[in-house]
Design a protein around this motif. Structure first.
Motif, short mmCIF file in Angstrom:
data_model
loop_
_atom_site.label_atom_id
_atom_site.label_comp_id
_atom_site.label_asym_id
_atom_site.label_seq_id
_atom_site.Cartn_x
_atom_site.Cartn_y
_atom_site.Cartn_z
N SER A 60 42.64 11.95 28.19
CA SER A 60 41.43 12.69 27.83
C SER A 60 40.58 11.92 26.83
CB SER A 60 41.80 14.05 27.23
OG SER A 60 42.45 14.87 28.19
N LYS A 61 41.26 11.17 25.95
CA LYS A 61 40.55 10.41 24.91
C LYS A 61 39.97 9.11 25.46
CE LYS A 61 39.69 8.94 20.60
NZ LYS A 61 38.69 9.56 19.71
N PHE A 62 40.76 8.35 26.23
CA PHE A 62 40.36 7.01 26.62
C PHE A 62 39.97 6.87 28.10
CE2 PHE A 62 43.43 6.29 23.06
CZ PHE A 62 42.50 5.84 22.15
N GLY A 63 40.24 7.89 28.91
CA GLY A 63 39.86 7.83 30.32
C GLY A 63 40.98 7.32 31.22
N GLN A 64 40.77 7.45 32.52
CA GLN A 64 41.77 7.07 33.52
C GLN A 64 42.09 5.57 33.50
OE1 GLN A 64 43.52 8.99 35.75
NE2 GLN A 64 42.66 10.87 34.85
N SER A 65 41.20 4.77 32.96
CA SER A 65 41.41 3.31 32.93
C SER A 65 42.59 2.93 32.05
CB SER A 65 40.15 2.60 32.45
OG SER A 65 39.83 2.99 31.12
N GLY A 71 50.38 5.65 37.59
CA GLY A 71 50.16 6.81 36.75
C GLY A 71 50.80 6.74 35.37
N THR A 72 51.48 5.64 35.08
CA THR A 72 52.09 5.46 33.76
C THR A 72 51.09 4.82 32.81
OG1 THR A 72 53.01 3.31 34.39
CG2 THR A 72 54.40 5.26 34.73
N LEU A 73 51.41 4.91 31.53
CA LEU A 73 50.51 4.38 30.50
C LEU A 73 50.44 2.86 30.55
CD1 LEU A 73 48.81 4.91 27.93
CD2 LEU A 73 50.95 4.76 26.61
N ASN A 74 49.23 2.33 30.51
CA ASN A 74 49.02 0.89 30.42
C ASN A 74 49.10 0.51 28.94
OD1 ASN A 74 48.04 -1.75 30.31
ND2 ASN A 74 46.62 -1.44 31.99
N ARG A 75 50.29 0.15 28.52
CA ARG A 75 50.53 -0.07 27.09
C ARG A 75 49.73 -1.25 26.55
NH1 ARG A 75 54.72 2.86 25.15
NH2 ARG A 75 55.89 4.05 26.70
N SER A 76 49.60 -2.30 27.33
CA SER A 76 48.85 -3.47 26.85
C SER A 76 47.38 -3.12 26.67
CB SER A 76 49.01 -4.64 27.83
OG SER A 76 48.51 -4.31 29.11
N ALA A 77 46.81 -2.32 27.57
CA ALA A 77 45.41 -1.90 27.44
C ALA A 77 45.23 -1.01 26.22
CB ALA A 77 44.96 -1.16 28.70
N LEU A 78 46.21 -0.14 25.98
CA LEU A 78 46.12 0.75 24.82
C LEU A 78 46.24 -0.05 23.53
CD1 LEU A 78 45.95 3.64 23.76
CD2 LEU A 78 48.44 3.76 23.90
#
Length: 210
Positions: A60-65, A71-78
């Motif tokens: 919700s904060k950062f978007g689907q990207s 469907g798992t979290l892209n840790r490197s992008a975060l």
């Protein structure tokens, strides 16, 4: 940490150490002795698994990207996102830290073994030692720490040094820890000393229960 301070009903041992010190090997030994292990790193991943409240809030904060294809979290992008934005980093910490602490507390409380081990690399840095009756530092010289980690993770020495520099110093951890286990020697010697500590912890846990 005083043995009389305990925020959860079971007797809790906090197990910590810098990267490459062998925390997992030691916690595995204790698990084989019938002790429940609560791992803060595993919990940190659980609170952002697909369909979790944590991950839903991040999307919700950062978007689907911010998600990978599965469907798992892209840790490197975060990591890249919060590395360059202090406000986003603070928002993320305010979201995740309470979720992680709540699950740690619940898992510690639910443990049925004679005592329970909380494994956390940042035990002291994040104040998680306040949940513990006693703390155990798995300790090795920094030169060995760098060599082991670079070899294990196939990363540069410079990268390992940067990770170590971002954590509490070895000397400060030694001052804070109640017990120190030297892991830079034969495994049989480590096992022997760990078993001695284990028996001591069993006794302390039993004393608390009576």
């Amino acid at each position: 940490m005083s043995d009389t301070i305990h925020k959860t009903s079971p007797w809790v041992l906090g197990l910590t150490g810098g990267i490459g010190c062998g925390k997992t090997a030691v916690s595995n030994m204790l698990e084989q002795l019938g002790i429940t292990i609560v791992d803060a790193d595993i919990i940190a991943r659980q609170v952002v698994k697909p369909k979790s409240d944590g991950l839903n809030a991040i999307v919700s904060k950062f978007g689907q990207s911010i998600l990978l294809r599965d469907g798992t979290l892209n840790r490197s992008a975060l990591r890249e996102r919060i590395f360059t934005n202090t406000a986003d980093k603070e928002w993320l910490n305010n979201l995740l830290h309470p979720l992680i602490r709540n699950k740690i507390h619940n898992d510690l409380t639910a443990a049925k073994s004679p005592y329970v081990v909380l494994v956390a690399p940042l035990l002291f840095e994040n104040g998680l030692d306040k949940l513990c009756n006693r703390t155990l530092l798995i300790d090795i010289p920094q030169s060995v720490q760098i060599e082991r980690t670079a070899s294990r993770d196939n990363v540069s020495v410079e990268q390992v040094k940067a990770i170590i520099a971002a954590q509490m110093s070895r000397e400060d951890k030694q001052k804070k820890a109640d017990d120190i286990l030297n892991n830079d020697r034969a495994l049989s010697d480590v096992n022997h000393d760990l078993l001695t500590l284990h028996k001591r912890y069993l006794h302390k846990a039993q004393m608390q229960a009576t």
